[in-house]
Design an enzyme around this catalytic site. Sequence first.
Site, PDB file in Angstrom:
ATOM      1  CG  ASP A  43      -1.876   1.165   1.230  1.00  0.00           C
ATOM      2  OD1 ASP A  43      -2.987   1.001   0.692  1.00  0.00           O
ATOM      3  OD2 ASP A  43      -1.514   2.248   1.743  1.00  0.00           O
ATOM      4  CE1 TYR A  48       0.729   7.715   2.192  1.00  0.00           C
ATOM      5  CE2 TYR A  48       1.225   5.420   1.794  1.00  0.00           C
ATOM      6  CZ  TYR A  48       0.396   6.389   2.310  1.00  0.00           C
ATOM      7  OH  TYR A  48      -0.761   6.012   2.953  1.00  0.00           O
ATOM      8  CE  LYS A  73      -3.609   4.679   0.413  1.00  0.00           C
ATOM      9  NZ  LYS A  73      -2.203   4.529   0.798  1.00  0.00           N
ATOM     10  CG  HIS A 106      -4.399   9.655  -0.122  1.00  0.00           C
ATOM     11  ND1 HIS A 106      -3.034   9.583  -0.295  1.00  0.00           N
ATOM     12  CD2 HIS A 106      -4.602   9.323   1.170  1.00  0.00           C
ATOM     13  CE1 HIS A 106      -2.461   9.229   0.836  1.00  0.00           C
ATOM     14  NE2 HIS A 106      -3.392   9.064   1.746  1.00  0.00           N
TER      15      HIS A 106
HETATM   16  N1  LIG Z   1      -5.250   6.496   3.497  1.00  0.00           N
HETATM   17  C1  LIG Z   1      -4.685   7.193   4.455  1.00  0.00           C
HETATM   18  O1  LIG Z   1      -4.967   8.389   4.646  1.00  0.00           O
HETATM   19  C2  LIG Z   1      -3.651   6.540   5.322  1.00  0.00           C
HETATM   20  C3  LIG Z   1      -3.223   7.167   6.508  1.00  0.00           C
HETATM   21  C4  LIG Z   1      -2.277   6.524   7.290  1.00  0.00           C
HETATM   22  C5  LIG Z   1      -1.800   5.284   6.905  1.00  0.00           C
HETATM   23  N2  LIG Z   1      -2.217   4.700   5.757  1.00  0.00           N
HETATM   24  C6  LIG Z   1      -1.723   3.355   5.351  1.00  0.00           C
HETATM   25  O2  LIG Z   1      -1.814   2.479   6.467  1.00  0.00           O
HETATM   26  C7  LIG Z   1      -0.527   1.912   6.727  1.00  0.00           C
HETATM   27  C8  LIG Z   1      -0.375   1.624   8.197  1.00  0.00           C
HETATM   28  O3  LIG Z   1      -0.549   2.811   8.977  1.00  0.00           O
HETATM   29  P1  LIG Z   1       0.595   3.448   9.852  1.00  0.00           P
HETATM   30  O4  LIG Z   1       1.901   3.055   9.302  1.00  0.00           O
HETATM   31  O5  LIG Z   1       0.391   4.889   9.954  1.00  0.00           O
HETATM   32  O6  LIG Z   1       0.312   2.867  11.300  1.00  0.00           O
HETATM   33  P2  LIG Z   1       0.336   1.386  11.933  1.00  0.00           P
HETATM   34  O7  LIG Z   1       0.622   0.366  10.908  1.00  0.00           O
HETATM   35  O8  LIG Z   1      -0.895   1.292  12.776  1.00  0.00           O
HETATM   36  O9  LIG Z   1       1.530   1.499  12.936  1.00  0.00           O
HETATM   37  C9  LIG Z   1       2.877   1.503  12.551  1.00  0.00           C
HETATM   38  C10 LIG Z   1       3.712   1.497  13.811  1.00  0.00           C
HETATM   39  O10 LIG Z   1       3.449   0.292  14.537  1.00  0.00           O
HETATM   40  C11 LIG Z   1       4.679  -0.340  14.848  1.00  0.00           C
HETATM   41  N3  LIG Z   1       4.468  -1.795  14.684  1.00  0.00           N
HETATM   42  C12 LIG Z   1       4.208  -2.476  13.541  1.00  0.00           C
HETATM   43  N4  LIG Z   1       4.078  -3.788  13.787  1.00  0.00           N
HETATM   44  C13 LIG Z   1       4.261  -3.950  15.130  1.00  0.00           C
HETATM   45  C14 LIG Z   1       4.246  -5.066  15.981  1.00  0.00           C
HETATM   46  N5  LIG Z   1       4.012  -6.302  15.515  1.00  0.00           N
HETATM   47  N6  LIG Z   1       4.479  -4.855  17.309  1.00  0.00           N
HETATM   48  C15 LIG Z   1       4.701  -3.616  17.783  1.00  0.00           C
HETATM   49  N7  LIG Z   1       4.726  -2.519  17.028  1.00  0.00           N
HETATM   50  C16 LIG Z   1       4.498  -2.674  15.698  1.00  0.00           C
HETATM   51  C17 LIG Z   1       5.693   0.183  13.886  1.00  0.00           C
HETATM   52  O11 LIG Z   1       6.957   0.301  14.493  1.00  0.00           O
HETATM   53  P3  LIG Z   1       8.216  -0.658  14.057  1.00  0.00           P
HETATM   54  O12 LIG Z   1       8.743  -0.122  12.763  1.00  0.00           O
HETATM   55  O13 LIG Z   1       9.138  -0.514  15.209  1.00  0.00           O
HETATM   56  O14 LIG Z   1       7.643  -2.047  13.921  1.00  0.00           O
HETATM   57  C18 LIG Z   1       5.170   1.590  13.548  1.00  0.00           C
HETATM   58  O15 LIG Z   1       5.688   2.540  14.443  1.00  0.00           O
HETATM   59  C19 LIG Z   1       0.443   2.972   6.179  1.00  0.00           C
HETATM   60  O16 LIG Z   1       1.743   2.487   6.000  1.00  0.00           O
HETATM   61  C20 LIG Z   1      -0.258   3.355   4.906  1.00  0.00           C
HETATM   62  O17 LIG Z   1      -0.040   2.381   3.899  1.00  0.00           O
HETATM   63  C21 LIG Z   1      -3.146   5.304   4.962  1.00  0.00           C
END
Ligand SMILES: NC(=O)c1ccc[n+]([C@@H]2O[C@H](COP(=O)([O-])OP(=O)(O)OC[C@H]3O[C@@H](n4cnc5c(N)ncnc54)[C@H](OP(=O)(O)O)[C@@H]3O)[C@@H](O)[C@H]2O)c1
Length: 283
Positions: A43, A48, A73, A106
């Site tokens: 994704d 990004y 997106k 997006h």
């Molecule tokens: N459409 C939108 O507006 C939008 C907005 C935000 C995000 N997104 C998408 O959603 C994806 C995920 O969201 P996000 O990256 O913001 O947040 P997330 O996946 O909820 O959280 C990422 C964080 O969680 C930690 N983490 C991951 N796996 C873990 C585990 N097994 N145990 C403990 N900690 C863990 C990671 O740290 P470590 O690196 O230390 O593991 C990182 O700091 C994005 O990459 C993007 O593709 C879309």
Amino acid sequence: MHSVTMNDGNKIPQLGYGVFQMTSDEVRACLPRAIEAGYRHIDTANMYLNERAVGEVIAACGVPREELFVTTKFFPQSYPYEKCAEAIDKTLARLGLDYIDLLLFHQPYGEYVDGWRAMEEAVRAGKVHSIGLSNFSAEKVQEVLDVATIKPAVLQVEINPYWNQHELKAELAEHGITFEGWYPLGHGDAGLLNAPVFTELAARYGKTPAQVIMRWHIQEGNVVFPKTLSPAHMDDNLDIFDFELTEDEMARINALPQKAYYHVADEAPEWAMAEVDVDAAQQ
Ligand SMILES: NC(=O)c1ccc[n+]([C@@H]2O[C@H](COP(=O)([O-])OP(=O)(O)OC[C@H]3O[C@@H](n4cnc5c(N)ncnc54)[C@H](OP(=O)(O)O)[C@@H]3O)[C@@H](O)[C@H]2O)c1
């Protein structure tokens, strides 16, 4: 990999790897390891600013294209009908692909109603397989549905145990839209990951709290793509198919107080309407 069938008949792997807030160097360092671990769904987004690096990794990874599912997106600058087709071609060029599996609008601002027609034309031209929306309210999804000949296949919004989106899901249930959850792990919020219900269930199942949350997503039917730079977390986030939360456990999680981490404004913020040369701005 478990997959979900969307309302257009295409399949999407329920678990993926998100690359939000990853530099191109981080993508080059981490994405090959994620693909090696078994992720087949990536994704990304124009904004990004790492699509070129994603494309380089895809080209080099050795996995056949048809086994990968790539989402990207558009930002509002690309929605106007007369701009959309060129933006799709530029996105394909950055990714080095001849089709995008899923293309989303997006942000819920700008000319999304008019632009939807161009998204549908891209599907008919075979440049995009599925189209959807992100961060749209039920009302704004309805504006698109009112003109759509191809319904949005996906709505990508914040979903985690503190913002389970049951209301939005109920409002849109009749359209068969697949829900994708961003911030699936609360963006790494320690308050979520260490909440007593998750530490307790983690101990019961011999899993980590993050794995319990990931399992909750799977049982909720959410498509999720947590971001991690850590190889151990990449493996953990995939290793959630050998246990099942009971109905009572799901109900306990679903009874947690609800509050979104992020507020999506109704009116367009300035940053959402910015004109950016995405090719020149790759990081
Ligand atoms: N459409 C939108 O507006 C939008 C907005 C935000 C995000 N997104 C998408 O959603 C994806 C995920 O969201 P996000 O990256 O913001 O947040 P997330 O996946 O909820 O959280 C990422 C964080 O969680 C930690 N983490 C991951 N796996 C873990 C585990 N097994 N145990 C403990 N900690 C863990 C990671 O740290 P470590 O690196 O230390 O593991 C990182 O700091 C994005 O990459 C993007 O593709 C879309």
